[in-house]
Design a protein around this motif. Structure first.
Motif, PDB file in Angstrom:
ATOM      1  N   UNK A 215       6.360  -3.446  -3.042  1.00  0.00           N
ATOM      2  CA  UNK A 215       5.910  -4.939  -2.834  1.00  0.00           C
ATOM      3  C   UNK A 215       5.318  -4.961  -1.158  1.00  0.00           C
ATOM      4  N   UNK A 216       6.108  -4.287  -0.363  1.00  0.00           N
ATOM      5  CA  UNK A 216       5.692  -4.177   0.967  1.00  0.00           C
ATOM      6  C   UNK A 216       4.608  -3.419   1.038  1.00  0.00           C
ATOM      7  N   UNK A 217       4.664  -2.093   0.765  1.00  0.00           N
ATOM      8  CA  UNK A 217       3.599  -1.090   0.591  1.00  0.00           C
ATOM      9  C   UNK A 217       2.221  -1.815   0.380  1.00  0.00           C
ATOM     10  N   UNK A 218       2.367  -2.464  -1.083  1.00  0.00           N
ATOM     11  CA  UNK A 218       1.182  -3.229  -1.405  1.00  0.00           C
ATOM     12  C   UNK A 218       0.675  -4.350  -0.714  1.00  0.00           C
ATOM     13  N   UNK A 219       1.745  -5.063  -0.014  1.00  0.00           N
ATOM     14  CA  UNK A 219       0.945  -6.012   0.710  1.00  0.00           C
ATOM     15  C   UNK A 219       0.648  -5.525   2.169  1.00  0.00           C
ATOM     16  N   UNK A 220       1.173  -4.399   2.748  1.00  0.00           N
ATOM     17  CA  UNK A 220       0.417  -3.641   3.777  1.00  0.00           C
ATOM     18  C   UNK A 220      -0.983  -3.384   3.639  1.00  0.00           C
ATOM     19  N   UNK A 221      -0.953  -2.776   2.377  1.00  0.00           N
ATOM     20  CA  UNK A 221      -2.492  -2.090   1.812  1.00  0.00           C
ATOM     21  C   UNK A 221      -3.267  -3.341   1.632  1.00  0.00           C
ATOM     22  N   UNK A 222      -2.851  -4.295   1.273  1.00  0.00           N
ATOM     23  CA  UNK A 222      -3.602  -5.577   0.945  1.00  0.00           C
ATOM     24  C   UNK A 222      -3.887  -6.308   2.237  1.00  0.00           C
ATOM     25  N   UNK A 223      -3.095  -6.069   3.482  1.00  0.00           N
ATOM     26  CA  UNK A 223      -3.550  -6.724   4.634  1.00  0.00           C
ATOM     27  C   UNK A 223      -4.334  -5.656   5.441  1.00  0.00           C
ATOM     28  N   UNK A 224      -4.390  -4.327   5.172  1.00  0.00           N
ATOM     29  CA  UNK A 224      -5.351  -3.373   5.955  1.00  0.00           C
ATOM     30  C   UNK A 224      -6.551  -3.540   5.220  1.00  0.00           C
ATOM     31  N   UNK A 225      -6.550  -3.687   3.923  1.00  0.00           N
ATOM     32  CA  UNK A 225      -7.660  -3.933   3.092  1.00  0.00           C
ATOM     33  C   UNK A 225      -8.439  -5.206   3.566  1.00  0.00           C
ATOM     34  N   UNK A 226      -7.869  -6.423   3.730  1.00  0.00           N
ATOM     35  CA  UNK A 226      -8.242  -7.422   4.285  1.00  0.00           C
ATOM     36  C   UNK A 226      -8.733  -7.494   5.568  1.00  0.00           C
ATOM     37  N   UNK A 227      -7.940  -6.668   6.352  1.00  0.00           N
ATOM     38  CA  UNK A 227      -8.388  -6.682   7.805  1.00  0.00           C
ATOM     39  C   UNK A 227      -9.682  -5.889   7.934  1.00  0.00           C
TER      40      UNK A 227
END
Length: 374
Positions: A215-227
């Motif tokens: 979940x944290x990895x997915x959130x980080x990937x999502x954050x990176x994608x959003x950034x």
């Protein structure tokens, strides 16, 4: 039933009591005995002759009225008493026989009275005593014979256990062993259950940890994608703004920045951004807007104020000449004046200020926000 046997000889013959050494007399008015060891010795033994009765004694001749013949047979009923009860009956029979033999001997020549005893050979442990058999096998067999067979099952008999006591002992030991095995099994099952519970808890924790990490990895990937998406959108916006915004000068050097302190400024701090260049070089409108002020402004020298559509004011100060008038509409890149050194200056430069709501802000940051890089 065994045949009747003659009664044994009396161990103490009548008249065996003799006068004592002190002149006393024996029982029945006589006081004292002679040598008791000799007086009570059985008749017929070597060195122990039967003494003659004193002359003053009368021979006792029992009659039919005084001696009651023993008739019939003494029957011993086998009951729950076992070996102890049979031995008691045997002892009573032997005493009766010995007494009867003594009485018969005292009658002086009369035939001895026969005592009929029951066949005790059928009783456990008694037959060997009656028959006088010296062989130890019957006694051993009788002793080994169980007193009771209550509770003995066929399985016990097959195993060779026919004694109720041994069966009970074996069953108690077996029950204790079974209980011990049951306790061991229960302890083993408890340990296995605890191990399974620990393994399940560990697996659950690992699954939870893996899920949290995923979940944290997915959130980080999502954050990176959003950034990345935001950066891309900002770049697109700045590129679009860059087409509608431009820098105020083409050839320059940045000398003083917003917020610098010094005595040259009346407020003690620099309120704009200085572009130093050549005298008379053109100054351009950074964006489309309306000219609200164009003229002399004291320490600012010749100054032009451009108001953008969003209300932001751009001040161009220290110009050598003005190219626009108040109320004029200009577009991005239009020339509004020339660089100079009028007012309170130390050299030729453009003093550019950006104000929102009447307060000065950093012109460098504002230009960069519009996609421009001074």
């Amino acid at each position: 039933m065994a045949s009747n046997r003659p009664a044994p000889e009396a161990l103490i013959p009548h008249g065996s009591l003799i006068e004592g050494a002190d002149g006393g007399e024996g029982p029945g008015g006589h006081t004292g005995y002679a040598d008791q060891a000799e007086a009570f010795a059985p008749a017929g033994y070597a060195g122990c002759a039967s003494p003659e009765p004193p002359a003053s004694w009368e021979e006792w001749n029992p009659t039919a009225e005084t001696v009651r013949p023993v008739r019939g047979k003494h029957r011993i009923h086998k009951k729950g008493g076992g070996l102890a009860r049979s031995s008691t009956v045997l002892g009573v029979g032997v005493i009766a026989a010995v007494g009867a033999g003594g009485i018969a001997t005292a009658q002086g020549g009369k035939p001895p009275v026969s005592i009929a005893l029951p066949d005790l050979g059928s009783l456990p442990g008694v037959g060997s005593l009656v028959d006088g058999d010296d062989t130890a096998a019957p006694a051993t067999a009788a002793a080994a014979a169980p007193l009771s067979s209550a509770g003995v099952t066929g399985a016990d008999a097959e195993r060779g256990t026919t004694d109720a006591g041994e069966v009970l002992r074996a069953r108690i030991l077996q029950q204790a062993e079974d209980q011990h095995h049951q306790a061991d099994d229960a302890q083993r099952r408890q340990a296995e259950d605890a191990a399974v519970a620990r393994a399940a808890a560990t697996a659950t924790a690992q699954q939870g940890k893996a899920a949290a990490e995923a979940k944290a990895k997915a959130a980080e990937e999502k954050r990176k994608k959003e950034a990345a998406a935001r950066k891309k959108r900002e770049a697109e916006r700045l590129a679009k703004l860059a087409k509608s915004y431009t820098l105020p000068a083409s050839s320059y050097v940045l000398t003083s920045h917003f917020g610098d302190s010094g005595a040259m400024w009346s407020s003690g701090r620099h309120t704009g951004l200085d572009f130093a260049g050549s005298n008379g070089s053109p100054l351009k409108a950074v964006h489309s807007g309306t000219i609200t002020e164009a003229g002399w402004a004291g320490a600012y020298g010749y100054r032009t104020v451009l108001k953008l559509d969003d209300g932001t004011e751009i001040w161009y100060c220290h110009q050598s000449s003005l190219s626009v008038s108040v109320g004029q509409k200009v577009s991005t890149g239009d020339v509004i004046g020339r660089m100079g050194g009028t007012g309170n200056v130390t050299g030729v430069h453009l003093h550019l200020e950006v104000r929102t709501g009447g307060a000065a802000i950093d012109p460098l940051s504002w230009l960069r926000g519009k996609g421009l890089t001074p």
